[in-house]
Design a protein around this motif. Structure first.
Motif, PDB file in Angstrom:
ATOM      1  N   LEU A 150     -15.765  -3.418  16.428  1.00 51.39           N
ATOM      2  CA  LEU A 150     -15.331  -2.879  15.139  1.00 51.39           C
ATOM      3  C   LEU A 150     -15.451  -1.362  15.178  1.00 51.39           C
ATOM      4  O   LEU A 150     -16.536  -0.797  14.977  1.00 51.39           O
ATOM      5  CB  LEU A 150     -16.167  -3.436  13.984  1.00 51.39           C
ATOM      6  CG  LEU A 150     -15.791  -2.882  12.591  1.00 51.39           C
ATOM      7  CD1 LEU A 150     -14.358  -3.265  12.226  1.00 51.39           C
ATOM      8  CD2 LEU A 150     -16.751  -3.377  11.521  1.00 51.39           C
ATOM      9  N   ALA A 151     -14.331  -0.710  15.443  1.00 50.12           N
ATOM     10  CA  ALA A 151     -14.320   0.749  15.494  1.00 50.12           C
ATOM     11  C   ALA A 151     -12.920   1.239  15.195  1.00 50.12           C
ATOM     12  O   ALA A 151     -11.931   0.635  15.647  1.00 50.12           O
ATOM     13  CB  ALA A 151     -14.768   1.255  16.866  1.00 50.12           C
ATOM     14  N   PRO A 152     -12.787   2.328  14.430  1.00 49.32           N
ATOM     15  CA  PRO A 152     -11.462   2.903  14.190  1.00 49.32           C
ATOM     16  C   PRO A 152     -10.825   3.328  15.503  1.00 49.32           C
ATOM     17  O   PRO A 152     -11.500   3.832  16.404  1.00 49.32           O
ATOM     18  CB  PRO A 152     -11.757   4.111  13.297  1.00 49.32           C
ATOM     19  CG  PRO A 152     -13.089   3.823  12.684  1.00 49.32           C
ATOM     20  CD  PRO A 152     -13.853   3.058  13.718  1.00 49.32           C
ATOM     21  N   ASP A 153      -9.511   3.116  15.607  1.00 50.05           N
ATOM     22  CA  ASP A 153      -8.778   3.491  16.810  1.00 50.05           C
ATOM     23  C   ASP A 153      -7.733   4.553  16.490  1.00 50.05           C
ATOM     24  O   ASP A 153      -6.741   4.694  17.193  1.00 50.05           O
ATOM     25  CB  ASP A 153      -8.097   2.246  17.397  1.00 50.05           C
ATOM     26  CG  ASP A 153      -7.559   2.492  18.804  1.00 50.05           C
ATOM     27  OD1 ASP A 153      -8.183   3.271  19.550  1.00 50.05           O
ATOM     28  OD2 ASP A 153      -6.499   1.919  19.136  1.00 50.05           O
ATOM     29  N   GLY A 154      -7.982   5.299  15.422  1.00 50.41           N
ATOM     30  CA  GLY A 154      -7.067   6.340  15.000  1.00 50.41           C
ATOM     31  C   GLY A 154      -7.376   6.728  13.572  1.00 50.41           C
ATOM     32  O   GLY A 154      -8.177   6.079  12.895  1.00 50.41           O
ATOM     33  N   PRO A 155      -6.749   7.786  13.081  1.00 53.23           N
ATOM     34  CA  PRO A 155      -7.047   8.268  11.735  1.00 53.23           C
ATOM     35  C   PRO A 155      -6.392   7.415  10.661  1.00 53.23           C
ATOM     36  O   PRO A 155      -5.444   6.662  10.915  1.00 53.23           O
ATOM     37  CB  PRO A 155      -6.447   9.682  11.741  1.00 53.23           C
ATOM     38  CG  PRO A 155      -5.298   9.572  12.705  1.00 53.23           C
ATOM     39  CD  PRO A 155      -5.760   8.639  13.781  1.00 53.23           C
ATOM     40  N   LEU A 156      -6.896   7.550   9.452  1.00 53.60           N
ATOM     41  CA  LEU A 156      -6.251   6.972   8.282  1.00 53.60           C
ATOM     42  C   LEU A 156      -5.021   7.807   7.952  1.00 53.60           C
ATOM     43  O   LEU A 156      -5.092   9.032   7.888  1.00 53.60           O
ATOM     44  CB  LEU A 156      -7.217   6.993   7.101  1.00 53.60           C
ATOM     45  CG  LEU A 156      -6.641   6.613   5.743  1.00 53.60           C
ATOM     46  CD1 LEU A 156      -6.300   5.129   5.705  1.00 53.60           C
ATOM     47  CD2 LEU A 156      -7.634   6.964   4.629  1.00 53.60           C
ATOM     48  N   VAL A 157      -3.883   7.128   7.729  1.00 52.53           N
ATOM     49  CA  VAL A 157      -2.646   7.827   7.394  1.00 52.53           C
ATOM     50  C   VAL A 157      -1.981   7.149   6.209  1.00 52.53           C
ATOM     51  O   VAL A 157      -2.263   5.994   5.890  1.00 52.53           O
ATOM     52  CB  VAL A 157      -1.669   7.865   8.595  1.00 52.53           C
ATOM     53  CG1 VAL A 157      -2.232   8.735   9.713  1.00 52.53           C
ATOM     54  CG2 VAL A 157      -1.365   6.456   9.099  1.00 52.53           C
ATOM     55  N   SER A 158      -1.092   7.876   5.547  1.00 55.22           N
ATOM     56  CA  SER A 158      -0.275   7.329   4.471  1.00 55.22           C
ATOM     57  C   SER A 158       1.181   7.472   4.901  1.00 55.22           C
ATOM     58  O   SER A 158       1.661   8.584   5.131  1.00 55.22           O
ATOM     59  CB  SER A 158      -0.531   8.080   3.162  1.00 55.22           C
ATOM     60  OG  SER A 158       0.258   7.551   2.106  1.00 55.22           O
ATOM     61  N   LEU A 159       1.888   6.322   5.016  1.00 54.30           N
ATOM     62  CA  LEU A 159       3.227   6.320   5.597  1.00 54.30           C
ATOM     63  C   LEU A 159       4.194   5.475   4.777  1.00 54.30           C
ATOM     64  O   LEU A 159       3.793   4.465   4.182  1.00 54.30           O
ATOM     65  CB  LEU A 159       3.189   5.742   7.021  1.00 54.30           C
ATOM     66  CG  LEU A 159       2.336   6.450   8.076  1.00 54.30           C
ATOM     67  CD1 LEU A 159       2.270   5.596   9.329  1.00 54.30           C
ATOM     68  CD2 LEU A 159       2.909   7.827   8.383  1.00 54.30           C
ATOM     69  N   PRO A 160       5.472   5.808   4.775  1.00 53.81           N
ATOM     70  CA  PRO A 160       6.477   4.892   4.240  1.00 53.81           C
ATOM     71  C   PRO A 160       6.483   3.618   5.085  1.00 53.81           C
ATOM     72  O   PRO A 160       6.116   3.651   6.272  1.00 53.81           O
ATOM     73  CB  PRO A 160       7.795   5.663   4.392  1.00 53.81           C
ATOM     74  CG  PRO A 160       7.384   7.097   4.560  1.00 53.81           C
ATOM     75  CD  PRO A 160       6.061   7.072   5.241  1.00 53.81           C
ATOM     76  N   PRO A 161       6.878   2.477   4.512  1.00 53.23           N
ATOM     77  CA  PRO A 161       6.827   1.216   5.249  1.00 53.23           C
ATOM     78  C   PRO A 161       7.514   1.239   6.617  1.00 53.23           C
ATOM     79  O   PRO A 161       6.984   0.691   7.581  1.00 53.23           O
ATOM     80  CB  PRO A 161       7.509   0.235   4.298  1.00 53.23           C
ATOM     81  CG  PRO A 161       7.206   0.777   2.942  1.00 53.23           C
ATOM     82  CD  PRO A 161       7.254   2.264   3.101  1.00 53.23           C
ATOM     83  N   ALA A 162       8.680   1.865   6.714  1.00 51.37           N
ATOM     84  CA  ALA A 162       9.389   1.881   7.996  1.00 51.37           C
ATOM     85  C   ALA A 162       8.585   2.621   9.065  1.00 51.37           C
ATOM     86  O   ALA A 162       8.534   2.190  10.228  1.00 51.37           O
ATOM     87  CB  ALA A 162      10.767   2.526   7.830  1.00 51.37           C
ATOM     88  N   GLU A 163       7.933   3.708   8.683  1.00 53.68           N
ATOM     89  CA  GLU A 163       7.113   4.452   9.645  1.00 53.68           C
ATOM     90  C   GLU A 163       5.845   3.680   9.985  1.00 53.68           C
ATOM     91  O   GLU A 163       5.363   3.705  11.120  1.00 53.68           O
ATOM     92  CB  GLU A 163       6.770   5.830   9.083  1.00 53.68           C
ATOM     93  CG  GLU A 163       7.972   6.748   8.950  1.00 53.68           C
ATOM     94  CD  GLU A 163       7.593   8.129   8.449  1.00 53.68           C
ATOM     95  OE1 GLU A 163       6.426   8.540   8.622  1.00 53.68           O
ATOM     96  OE2 GLU A 163       8.469   8.809   7.868  1.00 53.68           O
TER      97      GLU A 163
END
Length: 209
Positions: free
Chosen positions: A133-146
């Motif tokens: 259990l570990a993050p594998d990247g940053p938290l992002v906010s994206l449109p659904p297609a992205e």
């Protein structure tokens, strides 16, 4: 996993459409409440806490700091800080994405996976995780297609998966909301964040220049 040597901990989670609380002590959940409320967390939270063993009183409080609903996040953190002031308790935070990932992996969903949450204004909060259990990247906010493009071959877990299902019906998707009792699965590194809001995206209202 939360150390069994920690003092009794009250967990508060109001960052999404769910409202939940739990008491953890000695490495186990001793009481919990969970409801999907959509709105009205402020009205439901305090009665939920009062229903717990000993009225939920604990020397340590753990609260979901987001991402999620602006209002829900603020309700949970304000309650945690208020109770901590009255009880002389310590307050720490955790991310909703970490909690959902922990519950998913413990429930048998294979990692790597991505937690995908409703983000508002047609966007999704997304964060990838690897085992144990570990993050594998940053938290992002994206449109659904992205978000779909960023998902790759991972399974997706969270309240935002319906947006991905509308784009690709062949995906491995698991609808889920946070549940406070799953905080027992969080390692200390993911459960000792500052109790400050993590909204995941900039607020819509801006002060005039």
């Amino acid at each position: 996993m939360v150390s069994p040597d920690r003092p009794r901990t009250l967990v508060i989670d109001t960052a999404t459409a769910a409202c939940s609380v739990a008491l953890i002590e000695g490495g186990r959940v001793i009481d919990s409440r969970h409801a999907v409320v959509g709105r009205g967390h402020a009205e439901r939270l305090v009665p939920m806490i009062a229903e717990l063993v000993d009225g939920g009183r604990a020397p340590h409080i753990l609260v979901d700091v987001g991402p999620g609903s602006f209002t829900g996040i603020r309700v949970g953190i304000a309650a945690a800080r208020g109770l901590a002031l009255g009880w002389g308790a310590r307050v720490d935070g955790y991310r909703s994405t970490s909690l959902i990932a922990a519950a998913a992996i413990a429930g048998g969903i294979a990692a790597p996976l991505a937690v995908v949450l409703e983000g508002g204004h047609g966007e999704l909060f997304m964060q990838p995780f690897i085992a144990p259990l570990a993050p594998d990247g940053p938290l992002v906010s994206l449109p659904p297609a992205e978000a779909l493009a960023a998902l790759g071959a991972r399974a997706a877990v969270g309240s935002g998966v319906r947006w991905l299902a509308a784009l690709d019906a062949t995906l491995t998707l698991h609808d889920a909301l946070p549940d406070a009792k799953a905080a027992i699965l969080l390692p200390d590194a993911l459960a000792t964040l500052p109790a400050r809001p993590l909204y995941g995206r900039a607020p819509d209202a801006k002060l005039p220049a």
